[in-house]
Design a protein around this motif. Sequence first.
Motif, short mmCIF file in Angstrom:
data_model
loop_
_atom_site.label_atom_id
_atom_site.label_comp_id
_atom_site.label_asym_id
_atom_site.label_seq_id
_atom_site.Cartn_x
_atom_site.Cartn_y
_atom_site.Cartn_z
N ARG A 155 12.18 -2.37 0.14
CA ARG A 155 10.85 -2.97 0.17
C ARG A 155 9.78 -1.95 0.55
NH1 ARG A 155 12.46 -8.34 3.75
NH2 ARG A 155 14.03 -9.17 2.32
N ALA A 156 10.13 -1.03 1.44
CA ALA A 156 9.16 -0.03 1.88
C ALA A 156 8.90 1.03 0.82
CB ALA A 156 9.64 0.63 3.17
N LEU A 157 9.80 1.18 -0.14
CA LEU A 157 9.65 2.22 -1.16
C LEU A 157 8.90 1.73 -2.39
CD1 LEU A 157 13.21 3.81 -1.05
CD2 LEU A 157 11.09 4.78 -0.17
N ARG A 158 8.51 0.47 -2.43
CA ARG A 158 7.86 -0.08 -3.62
C ARG A 158 6.56 -0.78 -3.24
NH1 ARG A 158 13.20 -2.95 -6.41
NH2 ARG A 158 14.36 -1.02 -6.81
N PRO A 159 5.49 -0.02 -2.98
CA PRO A 159 4.20 -0.66 -2.69
C PRO A 159 3.65 -1.37 -3.93
CG PRO A 159 4.24 1.62 -1.95
CD PRO A 159 5.43 1.43 -2.83
N LYS A 160 2.83 -2.38 -3.69
CA LYS A 160 2.22 -3.13 -4.77
C LYS A 160 1.13 -2.31 -5.46
CE LYS A 160 4.63 -6.85 -4.08
NZ LYS A 160 5.58 -7.36 -5.09
N PRO A 161 0.81 -2.63 -6.73
CA PRO A 161 -0.24 -1.87 -7.44
C PRO A 161 -1.60 -1.87 -6.74
CG PRO A 161 1.06 -3.14 -9.00
CD PRO A 161 1.52 -3.55 -7.64
N PRO A 162 -2.07 -2.98 -6.13
CA PRO A 162 -3.36 -2.88 -5.41
C PRO A 162 -3.34 -1.88 -4.27
CG PRO A 162 -2.80 -5.18 -5.80
CD PRO A 162 -1.60 -4.38 -6.17
N ILE A 163 -2.19 -1.72 -3.64
CA ILE A 163 -2.09 -0.74 -2.55
C ILE A 163 -2.23 0.68 -3.09
CG2 ILE A 163 -0.52 0.17 -0.79
CD1 ILE A 163 0.63 -2.62 -0.51
N GLU A 164 -1.57 0.95 -4.21
CA GLU A 164 -1.67 2.28 -4.81
C GLU A 164 -3.09 2.56 -5.29
OE1 GLU A 164 0.61 4.28 -4.52
OE2 GLU A 164 2.58 3.33 -4.60
N LEU A 165 -3.77 1.54 -5.79
CA LEU A 165 -5.14 1.72 -6.28
C LEU A 165 -6.09 2.11 -5.14
CD1 LEU A 165 -7.22 1.47 -8.59
CD2 LEU A 165 -7.45 -0.95 -7.98
N VAL A 166 -5.98 1.42 -4.02
CA VAL A 166 -6.86 1.72 -2.89
C VAL A 166 -6.55 3.10 -2.32
CG1 VAL A 166 -7.50 0.98 -0.56
CG2 VAL A 166 -7.18 -0.71 -2.36
N TYR A 167 -5.27 3.43 -2.23
CA TYR A 167 -4.91 4.74 -1.67
C TYR A 167 -5.41 5.87 -2.56
CZ TYR A 167 -2.13 8.65 0.00
OH TYR A 167 -1.74 9.87 0.48
N ASP A 168 -5.26 5.73 -3.87
CA ASP A 168 -5.72 6.78 -4.78
C ASP A 168 -7.23 6.98 -4.67
OD1 ASP A 168 -3.13 7.02 -5.58
OD2 ASP A 168 -3.37 5.91 -7.45
N ALA A 169 -7.97 5.88 -4.53
CA ALA A 169 -9.42 6.00 -4.41
C ALA A 169 -9.82 6.72 -3.12
CB ALA A 169 -10.06 4.62 -4.48
N GLU A 170 -9.18 6.36 -2.01
CA GLU A 170 -9.49 7.02 -0.74
C GLU A 170 -9.07 8.50 -0.77
OE1 GLU A 170 -11.14 5.80 1.68
OE2 GLU A 170 -11.25 3.70 1.04
N PHE A 171 -7.99 8.81 -1.45
CA PHE A 171 -7.53 10.19 -1.55
C PHE A 171 -8.56 11.04 -2.30
CE2 PHE A 171 -5.27 13.74 -3.38
CZ PHE A 171 -4.38 14.12 -2.40
N LYS A 172 -9.11 10.52 -3.38
CA LYS A 172 -10.10 11.27 -4.15
C LYS A 172 -11.38 11.49 -3.36
CE LYS A 172 -8.35 9.58 -8.58
NZ LYS A 172 -8.65 8.74 -9.77
N VAL A 173 -11.78 10.50 -2.58
CA VAL A 173 -13.00 10.66 -1.77
C VAL A 173 -12.80 11.74 -0.71
CG1 VAL A 173 -14.50 9.48 -0.13
CG2 VAL A 173 -13.79 8.31 -2.20
N ALA A 174 -11.63 11.75 -0.06
CA ALA A 174 -11.36 12.78 0.95
C ALA A 174 -11.27 14.17 0.33
CB ALA A 174 -10.06 12.44 1.68
N ALA A 175 -10.71 14.26 -0.88
CA ALA A 175 -10.64 15.56 -1.55
C ALA A 175 -12.03 16.07 -1.93
CB ALA A 175 -9.75 15.45 -2.79
N HIS A 176 -12.89 15.16 -2.37
CA HIS A 176 -14.26 15.56 -2.72
C HIS A 176 -15.04 15.98 -1.48
CE1 HIS A 176 -17.94 15.62 -5.09
NE2 HIS A 176 -18.52 14.87 -4.17
N ARG A 177 -14.70 15.43 -0.35
CA ARG A 177 -15.39 15.76 0.90
C ARG A 177 -15.15 17.21 1.30
NH1 ARG A 177 -16.85 12.87 5.72
NH2 ARG A 177 -16.53 14.11 7.59
N LEU A 178 -13.96 17.75 1.01
CA LEU A 178 -13.58 19.08 1.46
C LEU A 178 -13.78 20.15 0.39
CD1 LEU A 178 -10.37 18.00 3.31
CD2 LEU A 178 -12.28 19.16 4.39
N GLU A 179 -14.63 19.91 -0.58
CA GLU A 179 -14.84 20.90 -1.63
C GLU A 179 -15.53 22.16 -1.11
OE1 GLU A 179 -16.89 19.18 -4.88
OE2 GLU A 179 -15.09 18.33 -5.81
#
Length: 700
Positions: A155-179
């Motif tokens: 169960r811990a290895l299979r996050p739901k698609p909405p979870i992956e969507l939110v994480y990917d968006a936050e990851f891109k924002v943090a990456a853009h912050r450190l340019e």
Amino acid sequence: MEHIRQFDWCSSRPDTYFISESDIDNSVTEKILRNKFFDPLISSDSEDDSKPKEKINWDEIFKKKKNDKLHRTVVPGFHPVPPFPKLSSLNGQQHYQLLKVLCAQNPDILPGEFIGRPSKQDHRIFEELKEAYAKEQKEFKDWAKTMWTSNHCVRALRPKPPIELVYDAEFKVAAHRLESFPKNYSLAAQIPLESANANCELVHEKVLIKVNNSSLPQIEIPDMSSRVYILNPYPAPEPCSKHPCRFTLPNESSMSILPLTEVQRELAQYAADNGAQYIASEEALRCLVEVGRRWLLALSVCQVMSMDGTPVPVVVLDSEFALQREAAPARTLAAFRRLLEHALVPPLEVKQANNKSEPAPTNKQAASTKQATNGADDMDDSDEDDDHLVIDTDDLPNTTDEQTAMETECSEENDEEEGSKHCEKGSKENDKSSKEKTTDAHNTSFDNSFDFFNCTCRDTFDKPPLRSYKKWKVVNKGTNDKYSIIVHTPHRAKGPGGEVVMEAVPEYQLELGASELPPHTVRSQALALMLRKNASILNVRIDSATGEIVTTEAVYHEDFVKEHSDVVASVSSRLFTALDQLQGLLPGHYVLQHELAHGNNAILYRPVPGGDGLTLNFECATLADADEAKSVRAPPTISPALLPIHKYRRILPCAFTPYPNQLPREPRRPATRQKTPPQAIKWPKRKGKKKKNNNNSNNN
């Protein structure tokens, strides 16, 4: 027959009365015809067409018809009965008596399910069976760990698609912050994050910028009478070119458009002006006390001018980021924190809080703007400074043709004076139109050239949370060393008793019980309560499979200190040890990294051209660990916290079932088939008879 009177029954009186209009209006027939039957309980006499009548929607009434026989209590986080290996050492009556005591201590757990108040005998039995219950808890935890490795870790290895969507968006924002940060780093030092003999204390000095609780949005804690989910549509954030940091500086009222390196320099100057050696965000300090997970921090040492004009170095600790995709449990936790805030804080409250936080124009600003507008109105258009010469090569042929046409028209006029006036007027209009065209073209070209810096986070992002700035002092009581630090803390929501810090707790084994908070999370919560006044931690347990909120538990500062007094003391010592190790760094940008294999240490990287130690290459699609199963090998520890499913099934938390019908049934043995009877015994033929038959065949 004289005494008998005769009557003419067919005679009739003349009809002298005619019905008027008022009689028709007040007649019963007319009232029945005028009745619209909005409400059958109101008689026709009491109806008046001039008054508005309430319509009864009978469809909704019949749809909402409640059937008490089919009504059931909503049990958040309901799961099937787990396969218990054995019966509990306590019987069903003892389970119920101990549950009375636990339910009295937790009245908010499933209030719709009735369990009586505990008596004195129940409390006495609770104390008598405490040892037997503790022994069974230990056996149950060992069995839960075997269930994790065999079934529940998937169960811990299979996050739901909405979870992956939110994480990917936050990851891109943090990456853009450190340019704006350097890309290549090399190993500089190993920094310890804990000292064994440190006796330290975190002392509050003063509040530099205060945030009132009245300006925070009000949180809505669900009453759990119905199912509440957090996996709702979420406006995924996007990197903004105009606001790369999405941060409001302490001396400004709007989001800064500066890159991260310049924002850190401004924060360092603010710390130097207030006599502090460090300035850090709350998220960075919480990372320093969390050694049970991996993290990366952006760190800068800026050389700024102090109040007396001497250059001083100031250490700036920024927020957390990740270079590659984290493990599945870390992604789930990061996404649940965002989704939980979006689910519990209504959008209307956020909008009202943003309107309150917008600074109103002061009297000086209003007077200056008014004076500026008045001055602009009084300005003379004939000033030579305003009449700029503009040369536009694109519109030049058109303007010359128009001017020649106007000159020919003027020459054909009989009156030379009128012709000259018309020519002057036409030339002025042409000059004015050419100026407007050139200015419009200049503005459009300016907008197109700066289109890269337009704001793209207006529709997807809310405003950043309000931040308070407080000055603290970390003191070592043994050596009397001390460091001054300014901590800027975000404030997101408030509750009935003050500010609320929401903490999401993903649950993967709800059919067995609630998981215990890891020690590094407890230290992080202790620091969050220390940095705030009259605040509480709201622990929200969430079913990781469905995103359903199971329980909400509010923990206040006084109760937290009573339960975790040793943790509060260790937080100050960890902060002092980390700050002491960061002294003496040269000005520049650094990266502080912590891995699980580092233990109580962290690795400091310094920027080097072409360094091979660490590279800020953000790859959201690449996993940090090739084998993601390593992150779920350590099973979570089941805690004896009461859940709604325990109260509903009348089973103690962290204990086996006392009911035999809940044990897994033994597999049925296949029905024994009756063996077929053996075939009849066939006697062998006689040998002599066989030889005789062979001889006869030879003779023939």
